[in-house]
Design an enzyme around this catalytic site. Structure first.
Site, PDB file in Angstrom:
ATOM      1  CG  HIS A   1      -1.966  -1.011   1.251  1.00 42.22           C
ATOM      2  ND1 HIS A   1      -3.291  -0.710   1.404  1.00 42.22           N
ATOM      3  CD2 HIS A   1      -1.913  -2.356   1.107  1.00 42.22           C
ATOM      4  CE1 HIS A   1      -4.010  -1.820   1.364  1.00 42.22           C
ATOM      5  NE2 HIS A   1      -3.185  -2.843   1.197  1.00 42.22           N
TER       6      HIS A   1
ATOM      7  CG  ASP B   1      -4.581   2.425   2.349  1.00 34.55           C
ATOM      8  OD1 ASP B   1      -3.750   2.027   1.506  1.00 34.55           O
ATOM      9  OD2 ASP B   1      -5.509   1.702   2.778  1.00 34.55           O
TER      10      ASP B   1
HETATM   11  O1  LIG Z   1      11.384  -8.349  -2.134  1.00 30.37           O
HETATM   12  C1  LIG Z   1      10.496  -7.577  -2.536  1.00 30.37           C
HETATM   13  C2  LIG Z   1       9.111  -7.795  -2.321  1.00 30.37           C
HETATM   14  C3  LIG Z   1       8.211  -6.879  -2.820  1.00 30.37           C
HETATM   15  N1  LIG Z   1       8.633  -5.779  -3.499  1.00 30.37           N
HETATM   16  C4  LIG Z   1       7.664  -4.771  -3.964  1.00 30.37           C
HETATM   17  O2  LIG Z   1       6.554  -4.770  -3.075  1.00 30.37           O
HETATM   18  C5  LIG Z   1       5.352  -4.535  -3.780  1.00 30.37           C
HETATM   19  C6  LIG Z   1       4.395  -5.671  -3.506  1.00 30.37           C
HETATM   20  O3  LIG Z   1       3.103  -5.303  -3.909  1.00 30.37           O
HETATM   21  P1  LIG Z   1       2.052  -6.330  -4.525  1.00 30.37           P
HETATM   22  O4  LIG Z   1       2.631  -7.068  -5.632  1.00 30.37           O
HETATM   23  O5  LIG Z   1       0.815  -5.556  -4.847  1.00 30.37           O
HETATM   24  O6  LIG Z   1       1.818  -7.401  -3.397  1.00 30.37           O
HETATM   25  P2  LIG Z   1       1.321  -7.290  -1.850  1.00 30.37           P
HETATM   26  O7  LIG Z   1       2.369  -6.712  -1.041  1.00 30.37           O
HETATM   27  O8  LIG Z   1       0.848  -8.638  -1.492  1.00 30.37           O
HETATM   28  O9  LIG Z   1       0.071  -6.298  -1.970  1.00 30.37           O
HETATM   29  C7  LIG Z   1      -1.089  -6.069  -1.226  1.00 30.37           C
HETATM   30  O10 LIG Z   1      -1.578  -4.831  -1.763  1.00 30.37           O
HETATM   31  C8  LIG Z   1      -1.889  -4.856  -3.155  1.00 30.37           C
HETATM   32  C9  LIG Z   1      -2.289  -3.452  -3.557  1.00 30.37           C
HETATM   33  O11 LIG Z   1      -3.422  -3.049  -2.850  1.00 30.37           O
HETATM   34  C10 LIG Z   1      -2.981  -5.877  -3.440  1.00 30.37           C
HETATM   35  O12 LIG Z   1      -3.194  -5.973  -4.830  1.00 30.37           O
HETATM   36  C11 LIG Z   1      -2.578  -7.250  -2.893  1.00 30.37           C
HETATM   37  O13 LIG Z   1      -3.644  -8.172  -3.058  1.00 30.37           O
HETATM   38  C12 LIG Z   1      -2.186  -7.133  -1.425  1.00 30.37           C
HETATM   39  O14 LIG Z   1      -1.731  -8.389  -0.945  1.00 30.37           O
HETATM   40  C13 LIG Z   1       5.714  -4.413  -5.256  1.00 30.37           C
HETATM   41  O15 LIG Z   1       5.817  -3.049  -5.583  1.00 30.37           O
HETATM   42  C14 LIG Z   1       7.094  -5.067  -5.338  1.00 30.37           C
HETATM   43  O16 LIG Z   1       7.893  -4.503  -6.358  1.00 30.37           O
HETATM   44  C15 LIG Z   1       9.973  -5.578  -3.737  1.00 30.37           C
HETATM   45  O17 LIG Z   1      10.371  -4.601  -4.386  1.00 30.37           O
HETATM   46  N2  LIG Z   1      10.857  -6.479  -3.240  1.00 30.37           N
END
Ligand SMILES: O=c1ccn([C@@H]2O[C@H](COP(=O)(O)OP(=O)(O)O[C@H]3O[C@H](CO)[C@@H](O)[C@H](O)[C@H]3O)[C@@H](O)[C@H]2O)c(=O)[nH]1
Length: 478
Positions: free
Chosen positions: A16, A123
């Site tokens: 988020h 948010d």
């Molecule tokens: O080692 C890591 C792990 C993650 N990321 C970043 O972290 C973010 C992860 O976001 P996302 O892929 O959306 O996954 P979640 O963290 O699981 O996101 C939550 O939030 C999202 C946006 O609301 C929703 O779509 C998902 O269902 C919810 O689980 C991305 O920008 C990735 O690039 C990194 O850069 N490095």
């Protein structure tokens, strides 16, 4: 005097927060000053990704996170929760206690000639920010982090959930006002939505989500990290839920909005990426030959399922980089030696955008979080979809069936007693098809085409760039 100040309040979960930091950069590139509100232990990672020397227009306002019973001491981010299922609700309730300090920030800004905010972007979980904004007559824009399609669908199905309880799982769903680019059955509606039927209005999670939903639809507008070319047909359905003609503003992909700045920030991180980048460089025998595997920042995957995945990746013979979050899981015995030089298992935060942008990477096995979907298609990388929770099943359908930029792993049936959904053979087949099969090639072509559209959307004259200019000017007029 023209108002030039925007206050952004992200929810304390990386998925988020990250897109809202990108929004802060984008606003700053439009000559606005931005204050990002956060708590002490989240402040460090935020200021690391917004180096003050590179982002003089962005500052942090740090307020203390409340200590409440029911939450492990020192928890300020969902990534620190031992279990999402058990602790998410107490965490959400704890954030309500941030209201008083937030009020002080807004009071100071609203009372000043130079600092009076153009708007607050907060948010959707921080529903109480709406009352604070109303008290100071500042427009609140809500941010969900999801796609337009998933948001409209979730809102519609949330209302329908009480009628869906007990229905046959294979029953097709007809969603009013939406022209869905995929079929959907009752059994595919995620638990987080069905709970409104199963739990009833007294269920504490339902109660919380009702509060959040009310504040959401009464906001001045909704900021979406997506672009019109991808989701134009779903915007009217989403806007129909909002009051007083509030609009959905597609401003994304936000991480592409300030590419020049992103490159400067990246040079700061280059040391941390050195090992990984060398490993990837060595694998560029054929460009696009490496599979990247990561499940975002929230998903809990059972150890038995991680074992199956490890064996599936090994069996596929495809080079891979796998970022593992589960601290308690150990790689199956002997596997690391057998995959040496071909597979890299990392147990730390890696810059996913960097990995996806590396020319060695040609596929992404993902849980289908929306940020990951946008980052993947924007870099032209097709997706092997493994949705796990929340709105991820909708994202998977949009990407695979609607946009045809990905494939799915064949499900072997329902989850077993060890928490295994996908067996190693199915994972192996999915990886091989995405990386070397005809369907995988088609998905790659589609992802590349979408990537070009995404870049155009944020460029001069692009839909997202124009939407941002219009949004700022409408906010100045209200
Ligand atoms: O080692 C890591 C792990 C993650 N990321 C970043 O972290 C973010 C992860 O976001 P996302 O892929 O959306 O996954 P979640 O963290 O699981 O996101 C939550 O939030 C999202 C946006 O609301 C929703 O779509 C998902 O269902 C919810 O689980 C991305 O920008 C990735 O690039 C990194 O850069 N490095």
């Amino acid at each position: 005097m023209a108002k030039n100040h925007v206050i952004i309040f992200p929810f304390m979960a990386q998925g988020h927060t990250l897109p809202l930091l990108d929004l802060a950069k984008s606003l700053s590139s439009h000559n606005l000053r931005v204050t990002v509100v956060t708590t002490p232990s989240n402040a460090k990672s935020i200021s690391d990704s917004l180096p003050p020397a590179n982002h003089p227009n962005i500052s942090l306002a740090v307020i203390p996170f409340p200590a409440i019973s029911g939450l492990p001491e020192g928890t300020e981010n969902t990534s620190q929760l031992p279990s999402m299922q058990e602790f998410l609700l107490p965490f959400l309730h704890a954030t309500k206690k941030l209201q008083k300090p937030f009020e002080r920030i807004l009071a100071a800004a609203a009372g000043s000639d130079v600092d009076r905010p153009l708007c607050v972007v907060s948010d959707f979980f921080l529903a109480w920010t709406l009352d604070t904004c109303r008290a100071f007559d500042v427009p609140r824009l809500v941010f969900h982090g999801m796609s337009v399609c998933a948001m409209a669908l979730s809102k519609s199905l949330w209302c329908a959930a009480p009628q869906l309880v007990g229905a046959d799982g294979s029953q097709p769903l007809d969603v009013p006002n939406m022209n869905l680019p995929f079929d959907l059955t009752v059994g595919e509606v995620p638990w987080e939505i069905m709970v409104n039927g199963i739990g009833g209005p007294e269920n504490p999670f339902v109660e919380f989500m009702e509060e959040v939903g009310w504040a959401d639809v009464n906001s001045w507008g909704v900021v979406v990290n997506s672009f019109e070319e991808l989701e134009l047909s779903h915007i009217p359905a989403l806007e129909s839920f909002y009051r007083d003609g509030a609009r959905a503003w597609c401003l994304g992909p936000l991480f592409l909005c300030d590419q020049a700045q992103a490159a400067r920030d990246k040079s700061k991180e280059a040391e941390g990426l050195f090992e990984l980048s060398r490993w990837l460089d060595e694998r560029v025998v054929a460009s696009g030959s490496v599979m990247y595997v990561s499940f975002g920042t929230q998903a809990d995957v059972s150890s038995a399922q991680l074992d199956e995945l490890a064996h599936g990746l090994e069996m596929s013979g495809v080079p891979f980089v796998w970022v593992v979050r589960a601290g308690s899981w150990s790689v199956p015995e002997g596997l690391e030696e057998r995959i040496e030089g071909r597979g890299l298992i990392l147990r730390k935060w890696v810059d996913q955008r960097y990995v996806l942008g590396h020319r060695a990477v040609g596929g992404f096995l993902s849980h289908c979080g929306w940020n990951s979907m946008l980052e993947s298609i924007s870099t032209g990388v097709p997706i092997l979809a493994w949705p796990m929770m929340a709105e991820q099943p909708f994202n998977a359908k949009l990407i695979v069936e609607g946009l045809e930029a990905g494939l799915r792993i064949e499900a072997t049936g329902s989850i077993d007693a060890d928490g295994v959904v996908f067996k190693r053979e199915a994972i192996c087949r999915g990886v091989r098809e995405l990386m070397g099969g005809a369907k995988g090639r088609r998905a790659r072509d589609r992802a590349r085409a979408l990537g070009r559209v995404a870049h155009r959307a944020v460029g001069d004259g692009g839909s997202s760039r124009d939407a941002m200019t219009r949004l700022i000017s409408e906010l100045r007029e209200c």
